[in-house]
Design an enzyme around this catalytic site. Structure first.
Site, mmCIF file in Angstrom:
data_model
loop_
_atom_site.group_PDB
_atom_site.id
_atom_site.type_symbol
_atom_site.label_atom_id
_atom_site.label_comp_id
_atom_site.label_asym_id
_atom_site.label_seq_id
_atom_site.Cartn_x
_atom_site.Cartn_y
_atom_site.Cartn_z
ATOM 1 N N HIS A 52 0.885 -1.471 -0.200
ATOM 2 C CA HIS A 52 0.299 -0.177 0.006
ATOM 3 C C HIS A 52 0.808 0.979 0.036
ATOM 4 C CE1 HIS A 52 -3.059 2.398 1.789
ATOM 5 N NE2 HIS A 52 -3.385 2.442 1.012
ATOM 6 N N ASP A 55 7.782 8.547 -20.359
ATOM 7 C CA ASP A 55 8.394 8.731 -21.919
ATOM 8 C C ASP A 55 9.738 7.987 -22.255
ATOM 9 O OD1 ASP A 55 9.969 11.340 -21.717
ATOM 10 O OD2 ASP A 55 8.228 12.448 -21.621
ATOM 11 N N HIS A 66 7.632 19.774 -12.915
ATOM 12 C CA HIS A 66 8.417 18.482 -13.638
ATOM 13 C C HIS A 66 9.946 18.041 -12.612
ATOM 14 C CE1 HIS A 66 9.534 15.418 -16.531
ATOM 15 N NE2 HIS A 66 10.526 16.567 -16.953
ATOM 16 N N TYR A 117 6.539 15.975 -21.797
ATOM 17 C CA TYR A 117 6.404 15.285 -19.873
ATOM 18 C C TYR A 117 5.210 14.101 -20.152
ATOM 19 C CZ TYR A 117 7.848 19.654 -20.405
ATOM 20 O OH TYR A 117 8.959 20.703 -19.552
ATOM 21 N N ALA A 118 4.968 13.163 -20.954
ATOM 22 C CA ALA A 118 4.552 12.133 -20.848
ATOM 23 C C ALA A 118 4.762 11.409 -19.280
ATOM 24 C CB ALA A 118 3.941 11.335 -22.099
ATOM 25 N N ASN A 119 4.217 11.365 -18.416
ATOM 26 C CA ASN A 119 5.354 11.021 -17.418
ATOM 27 C C ASN A 119 4.106 10.477 -16.363
ATOM 28 O OD1 ASN A 119 7.715 10.838 -18.455
ATOM 29 N ND2 ASN A 119 7.930 12.952 -18.310
#
Length: 166
Positions: A47, A55, A133, A155-157
């Site tokens: 948990h 990316d 970021h 920024y595809a994270n």
């Protein structure tokens, strides 16, 4: 006789510990995932443990396990990996960079729509947190693993924080 009893108690405790660890790991997983390292990471998450999906350009720190799925530019896509993971993992919270919303709004909207569907399917709300970021990259250091995709959208994270199914 004393040593035998001590040994039996030790073995009993060890078996209980292993059983508890196994059962706990099953509470974080939901379905079958084909990638063995990724499936193992999700199965052993507790948990609030964190899993990063990044990316192709996201720096990966030394501490977390690196699961490199990138084959070529765009393969696999960020959302394909996200869909596979969210079908397997109970998600409690999501962390993203604010820049994702500004620079890549279409992919961000696709991710949000998918996660809203997942929240409805798991019958539990998902908390969304946005950080810079730079803060995002620092947060990857404490994650259990970082999954690298072939995505080249800036920024595809995302960081998925594990929940429990009960």
């Amino acid at each position: 006789m004393f040593w035998l009893r001590l040994f039996i108690q030790y073995m009993t405790l060890l078996c209980l510990f292993l059983l508890f660890t196994y059962l706990e790991s099953q509470l974080m997983k939901k379905h079958a995932l084909l990638n063995a390292p990724l499936s193992h990471v999700i199965a052993t998450m507790g948990h609030t443990d964190q899993l990063v999906v990044g990316d192709a350009g996201l720096p990966i720190p030394a501490a977390p396990e690196r699961i490199d799925l990138a084959v070529s530019q765009g393969v696999p896509r960020f959302m394909d990996v996200v869909r596979a993971i969210t079908e397997e993992m109970q998600i409690e919270r999501v962390i993203m960079a604010r820049e994702f919303t500004e620079v890549s709004p279409a992919l961000h909207a696709e991710l949000l729509a998918h996660l809203q569907h997942i929240a409805k399917a798991q019958n539990k709300a998902i908390i969304f947190d946005y950080v810079s970021h730079e803060e995002f990259k620092l947060a990857t250091h404490t994650s259990k693993a970082v999954v690298r995709t072939g995505e080249c959208t800036p920024y595809a994270n995302v960081i998925f924080v594990s929940g429990v199914v009960f």
